[in-house]
Design a protein around this motif. Sequence first.
Motif, PDB file in Angstrom:
ATOM      1  N   GLU A  14      37.425   2.408  23.516  1.00 12.70           N
ATOM      2  CA  GLU A  14      38.676   2.450  24.274  1.00 12.70           C
ATOM      3  C   GLU A  14      39.899   2.212  23.393  1.00 12.70           C
ATOM      4  N   GLY A  15      39.695   1.882  22.118  1.00 15.98           N
ATOM      5  CA  GLY A  15      40.801   1.648  21.197  1.00 15.98           C
ATOM      6  C   GLY A  15      41.229   0.203  21.085  1.00 15.98           C
ATOM      7  N   ASN A  16      40.487  -0.713  21.714  1.00 11.47           N
ATOM      8  CA  ASN A  16      40.774  -2.145  21.616  1.00 11.47           C
ATOM      9  C   ASN A  16      39.877  -2.763  20.547  1.00 11.47           C
ATOM     10  N   ALA A  27      30.566  -7.194  24.072  1.00 10.55           N
ATOM     11  CA  ALA A  27      31.550  -8.019  23.381  1.00 10.55           C
ATOM     12  C   ALA A  27      31.847  -9.308  24.139  1.00 10.55           C
ATOM     13  N   SER A  28      32.080 -10.378  23.401  1.00  7.30           N
ATOM     14  CA  SER A  28      32.464 -11.657  23.993  1.00  7.30           C
ATOM     15  C   SER A  28      33.902 -11.617  24.480  1.00  7.30           C
ATOM     16  N   SER A  29      34.751 -10.904  23.720  1.00  9.14           N
ATOM     17  CA  SER A  29      36.156 -10.776  24.104  1.00  9.14           C
ATOM     18  C   SER A  29      36.714  -9.478  23.530  1.00  9.14           C
ATOM     19  N   VAL A  30      37.759  -8.965  24.202  1.00  9.15           N
ATOM     20  CA  VAL A  30      38.410  -7.733  23.786  1.00  9.15           C
ATOM     21  C   VAL A  30      39.899  -8.018  23.665  1.00  9.15           C
ATOM     22  N   HIS A  31      40.525  -7.518  22.582  1.00  8.27           N
ATOM     23  CA  HIS A  31      41.922  -7.823  22.292  1.00  8.27           C
ATOM     24  C   HIS A  31      42.679  -6.557  21.934  1.00  8.27           C
TER      25      HIS A  31
END
Length: 82
Positions: A14-16, A27-31
């Motif tokens: 998605e580009g994150n 993933a644990s987190s997305v930024h």
Amino acid sequence: MSKERDRMVYKNAEGNWANKRNDAGRASSVHSTQKEAIDTAREMLNNQGGGELTTKGVNGRIRSKDTIAPGNDPCPPKDTEY
């Protein structure tokens, strides 16, 4: 050889920027920025007792590896990146 608790930061479809544990399915987190993902991954590694942080660039190639204390690095080099 990577350990289960080691983490990887990479750009997802998605580009994150994703922060994922090596033994996890997602993933644990997305930024939105790579720096945010790296900072979060460092904090998580610190909290879980250390490990290896691998960062991939936009092209998917490994950009850097860093051992987060108290990880076991038998021959720690001088860190010139940070």
